[in-house]
Design an enzyme around this catalytic site. Structure first.
Site: not given
Length: 186
Positions: A14, A19, A67, A69, A94, A115
């Site tokens: 990632y 993100h 993470f 979420n 973001d 989220n």
């Protein structure tokens, strides 16, 4: 005391995505403020921390590692552990609804479909500052998740790196004065 949280996802997979703009901001802050390297303290939260003092105030920089979420869990745990008020929590995140090069600084409000912000709101309430870094525009035919998790091309990565530096500089400026809601174009 301020808790400045950069939202993102851990791992190399990632690291080159829209993100992770929040992670980039706190990385820049750590460098600019000459704080210690990021390190874990699992007795407090599943996150990486860098701490120091700036302008006479203790500052905690944080990258949640549970993470995007689920990032509210670790943010809430750190806030409670250090007895930080929600209005002293600043979250860099973001925002696909604003163009690259745009920064929106706002206190309170909804998650706007994000989220990560939904998770933070669920764990600490709405009364915290958001530094929403534009990563859009999202193409009509691309789902939001695919857009924010796609690897960046060289041009967009350079633009977002510049925006993350400018966001970090804005946060440093705001550490010296009362924060105002505003939308900036870099």
């Amino acid at each position: 005391m301020k808790l400045i949280v950069g939202l993102g996802n851990p791992g190399e997979k990632y690291s080159n995505t829209r993100h992770n703009a929040g992670f980039w901001v706190v990385n820049n802050l750590r460098e600019f403020l000459k704080f210690e390297e990021f390190r874990a303290n699992l007795s407090v939260s599943l996150a990486l921390f860098s701490m120091g003092e700036y302008n006479g105030e203790k500052i905690i920089l944080m990258k949640p590692y549970d993470f995007m979420n689920m990032s509210g869990q670790s943010t809430g745990a750190v806030m409670r552990y250090y007895k930080i008020k929600p209005e002293d929590v600043w979250v860099a995140v973001d925002d696909l609804y604003h163009e690259v090069g745009t920064l929106r600084v706002r206190k309170g409000g909804s998650a706007g479909g994000h989220n990560g912000l939904k998770s933070v709101i669920a764990h600490i309430g709405e009364n915290f500052w958001r530094y929403r870094i534009g990563v859009g525009p999202q193409p009509e035919n691309v789902p939001a998740e695919n857009f924010v998790l796609a690897n960046l091309d060289k041009k967009t990565k350079t633009e977002l790196e510049i925006a993350s530096v400018q966001t970090a500089e804005k946060i440093i400026t705001n550490l010296k004065k009362e924060v105002q809601e505003e939308t900036l174009r870099f």
